[in-house]
Design a protein around this motif. Structure first.
Motif, PDB file in Angstrom:
ATOM      1  N   ALA A 134      -0.951  -0.747   7.376  1.00 26.46           N
ATOM      2  CA  ALA A 134      -0.786  -1.564   6.640  1.00 26.46           C
ATOM      3  C   ALA A 134      -0.860  -1.961   5.071  1.00 26.46           C
ATOM      4  CB  ALA A 134      -1.461  -2.910   6.873  1.00 26.46           C
ATOM      5  N   GLY A 135      -2.028  -1.038   4.260  1.00 25.13           N
ATOM      6  CA  GLY A 135      -1.819  -1.592   2.861  1.00 25.13           C
ATOM      7  C   GLY A 135      -1.000  -0.705   1.997  1.00 25.13           C
ATOM      8  N   ALA A 136      -0.736   0.555   3.033  1.00 27.59           N
ATOM      9  CA  ALA A 136       0.648   1.412   2.430  1.00 27.59           C
ATOM     10  C   ALA A 136       1.825   0.793   2.355  1.00 27.59           C
ATOM     11  CB  ALA A 136       0.460   3.051   3.085  1.00 27.59           C
ATOM     12  N   ASP A 137       2.646  -0.155   3.318  1.00 27.81           N
ATOM     13  CA  ASP A 137       3.680  -0.611   3.844  1.00 27.81           C
ATOM     14  C   ASP A 137       3.513  -2.099   3.334  1.00 27.81           C
ATOM     15  OD1 ASP A 137       5.842  -1.295   5.721  1.00 27.81           O
ATOM     16  OD2 ASP A 137       5.183  -3.730   6.214  1.00 27.81           O
ATOM     17  N   ARG A 138       2.440  -2.874   2.715  1.00 22.92           N
ATOM     18  CA  ARG A 138       2.548  -3.948   1.871  1.00 22.92           C
ATOM     19  C   ARG A 138       3.153  -2.616   0.718  1.00 22.92           C
ATOM     20  NH1 ARG A 138       4.256  -8.759   1.243  1.00 22.92           N
ATOM     21  NH2 ARG A 138       4.623  -8.949  -1.537  1.00 22.92           N
ATOM     22  N   ALA A 139       2.700  -1.736  -0.374  1.00 19.12           N
ATOM     23  CA  ALA A 139       2.320  -1.148  -1.138  1.00 19.12           C
ATOM     24  C   ALA A 139       4.197  -0.765  -1.170  1.00 19.12           C
ATOM     25  CB  ALA A 139       1.731   0.319  -1.383  1.00 19.12           C
ATOM     26  N   ALA A 140       4.842  -0.658   0.007  1.00 22.18           N
ATOM     27  CA  ALA A 140       5.943  -0.058  -0.783  1.00 22.18           C
ATOM     28  C   ALA A 140       6.929  -1.051  -0.429  1.00 22.18           C
ATOM     29  CB  ALA A 140       6.550   0.441   1.079  1.00 22.18           C
ATOM     30  N   GLN A 141       6.433  -2.087   0.122  1.00 24.14           N
ATOM     31  CA  GLN A 141       8.135  -3.351  -0.114  1.00 24.14           C
ATOM     32  C   GLN A 141       7.881  -4.091  -1.968  1.00 24.14           C
ATOM     33  OE1 GLN A 141       7.957  -6.467   2.473  1.00 24.14           O
ATOM     34  NE2 GLN A 141       7.453  -8.288   1.330  1.00 24.14           N
ATOM     35  N   ASP A 142       5.853  -3.816  -2.056  1.00 28.12           N
ATOM     36  CA  ASP A 142       6.178  -4.552  -4.148  1.00 28.12           C
ATOM     37  C   ASP A 142       7.608  -3.192  -4.228  1.00 28.12           C
ATOM     38  OD1 ASP A 142       4.555  -6.408  -2.864  1.00 28.12           O
ATOM     39  OD2 ASP A 142       2.661  -5.401  -2.977  1.00 28.12           O
ATOM     40  N   GLN A 143       6.735  -1.736  -4.004  1.00 31.95           N
ATOM     41  CA  GLN A 143       7.278  -0.527  -5.313  1.00 31.95           C
ATOM     42  C   GLN A 143       8.826  -0.627  -5.156  1.00 31.95           C
ATOM     43  OE1 GLN A 143       6.374   2.182  -2.874  1.00 31.95           O
ATOM     44  NE2 GLN A 143       3.879   2.123  -4.034  1.00 31.95           N
ATOM     45  N   LEU A 144       9.284  -1.361  -3.887  1.00 28.82           N
ATOM     46  CA  LEU A 144      10.560  -1.604  -3.939  1.00 28.82           C
ATOM     47  C   LEU A 144      11.469  -3.250  -4.570  1.00 28.82           C
ATOM     48  CD1 LEU A 144      14.008  -1.080  -2.556  1.00 28.82           C
ATOM     49  CD2 LEU A 144      12.967  -1.904  -0.408  1.00 28.82           C
ATOM     50  N   GLU A 145      10.934  -4.363  -4.448  1.00 29.93           N
ATOM     51  CA  GLU A 145      10.669  -5.372  -4.967  1.00 29.93           C
ATOM     52  C   GLU A 145      10.619  -5.250  -6.826  1.00 29.93           C
ATOM     53  OE1 GLU A 145       9.149  -9.939  -5.803  1.00 29.93           O
ATOM     54  OE2 GLU A 145       8.232  -8.649  -4.094  1.00 29.93           O
ATOM     55  N   ALA A 146       9.563  -4.192  -7.263  1.00 28.75           N
ATOM     56  CA  ALA A 146       9.840  -4.279  -7.879  1.00 28.75           C
ATOM     57  C   ALA A 146      10.779  -2.772  -9.110  1.00 28.75           C
ATOM     58  CB  ALA A 146       8.156  -3.496  -9.020  1.00 28.75           C
TER      59      ALA A 146
END
Length: 419
Positions: A134-146
């Motif tokens: 779940a942490g890596a999944d959230r990081a992926a969305q955050d990276q795409l948003e950034a």
């Protein structure tokens, strides 16, 4: 002038931009000439320092221009590679920056088409960027948003890709239906069970209509990879033993050469030196000579493209050849559909398990599903379609726009959120 809002489907293999017209109908805008899909590929020319996108990038690379080719960048989101940089000519560039550069190109196409700078966007995302983390999944969305924010999008929302595909399909319905969306993209397989109807489509909050979502990090490029590993990489040295017969050569070189987003990482002088060293130990050094050719001539993506072409051909024909013909290397590897299906059987099992998980999470049986909405290029793979046909023989099977349905649905979602 009102602020511009849109839906952007940044895909593993293809990307689209959707807008809703004044009459409420969603459309995809041209993003490369008259084409409404843009292959998610970049090529950095070492000759004139230019950057090419989409079909232009593929053409430059296939034409043998000096430069760096990159594809399937979406697959890197949420992985350790996002913390690294890669060499582009004389500079080192972050993968975050590369994804931003591609999104910036999409933004520029939208601005050129509408005459407005986009401010609001709904970005598609798979149900899971990363399986079981779940942490890596959230990081992926955050990276795409950034990355999207860095190129000028000021208000960013996300929608699951299979939900977006359902929102587009719902516009065609005349009555209520319990639907299952099967979205097999380049890098992920996503499933959603939803209640759809003409009345529900006017609602801006559809959370109660989404009965479940499930997904697995398996997509079309994974089928390419398994076919490549099974049929091509043995010709390059995979499975080769040392002369003394005591061990096999390391596998990771061959597995990375079969993985779209890892191929570029092999084009380093150290890897060439490693392969030369392994040639001295190998019982079949001529196979490693072929692998070295891929490294020296940066032919890995050309080979992967031919494997993908063979995979597609096996949809309609029981056998084909995986071919690559260039100075210094000529391959013609006979391949059958049965071999492909055996090589990718574990992928089909994972997709089937995720599909069943979506049904269980929704609390419904397969027999309760009235409509199955298929989208994504990977849904054309015969064994994937067989999974659907077997489980839902009673249901209406709706073949949605395989590359455009998500982008169109994201545009519908954007109009509801921002309109």
């Amino acid at each position: 002038m009102s602020s511009l809002h849109c839906g952007v489907d940044f895909g593993t293999t293809n990307s689209t931009i959707g807008l809703v017209q004044p009459d409420g109908a969603p459309v995809l805008i041209p993003v490369e000439g008259d084409e409404v899909t843009l292959p998610s590929a970049l090529f950095f020319s070492f000759e004139d320092q230019s950057t090419h996108f989409g079909r232009s990038a593929v053409h430059e690379y296939m034409d043998g221009a000096e430069g760096r080719f990159m594809r399937a960048l979406k697959s890197i989101l949420g992985t350790s590679l996002m913390d690294e940089t890669t060499q582009i000519g004389r500079e080192r560039t972050s993968f975050q920056g590369l994804i931003g550069r591609f999104l910036g190109h999409l933004r520029d196409r939208l601005t050129a088409h509408t005459g407005q700078m986009p401010e609001h966007v709904v970005l598609g995302r798979p149900v899971f960027f990363v399986d079981g983390d779940a942490g890596a999944d959230r990081a992926a969305q955050d990276q795409l948003e950034a990355a999207a924010r860095a190129v000028g999008f000021s208000h960013i929302e996300f929608q699951f890709e299979p939900v977006a595909a359902a929102l587009h399909f719902e516009r065609t319905l005349e009555g209520e239906a319990l639907a299952l969306v099967v979205d097999i993209g380049g890098g992920t397989s996503d499933f959603s069970v939803l209640r759809l109807s003409p009345e529900r489509r006017t609602s801006t909050d559809r959370r109660d209509d989404i009965l479940s979502t499930a997904g697995v990090h398996v997509g079309g490029t994974d089928f390419d990879r398994q076919l490549n590993i099974a049929k091509v990489m043995p010709q390059m040295g995979r499975g080769t033993e040392t002369r003394d017969g005591k061990r096999q050569l390391p596998l990771w070189y061959f597995h990375d050469m079969a993985t779209w987003h890892k191929i570029n990482q092999l084009y380093r002088p150290q890897v060439v030196r490693d392969i030369r060293g392994l040639q001295r130990e190998a019982a079949e050094p001529e196979k490693l000579e072929r692998f070295k050719h891929l490294l020296v001539h940066r032919s890995g993506h050309r080979l992967a493209g031919q494997v993908e072409k063979a995979k597609i051909a096996l949809t309609d024909t029981p056998e084909t050849d995986i071919t690559l013909d260039e100075p210094g290397l000529s391959l013609a590897i006979p391949t059958t559909r049965a071999e492909f299906e055996a090589a990718s059987a574990d992928l089909s099992e994972k997709i089937g398990a995720a599909l069943d998980e979506a049904l269980v999470a929704a609390g419904v049986t397969a027999e309760a599903i009235e409509t199955v909405i298929l989208t994504g290029g990977g849904a054309q793979v015969r064994q994937v379609r067989a999974l659907v046909d077997t489980r839902f023989a009673h249901a209406r099977i709706a073949q949605s726009d395989r590359f455009g349905a998500v982008g169109l649905g994201l545009a519908v979602d954007a109009a509801r959120r921002f309109g």
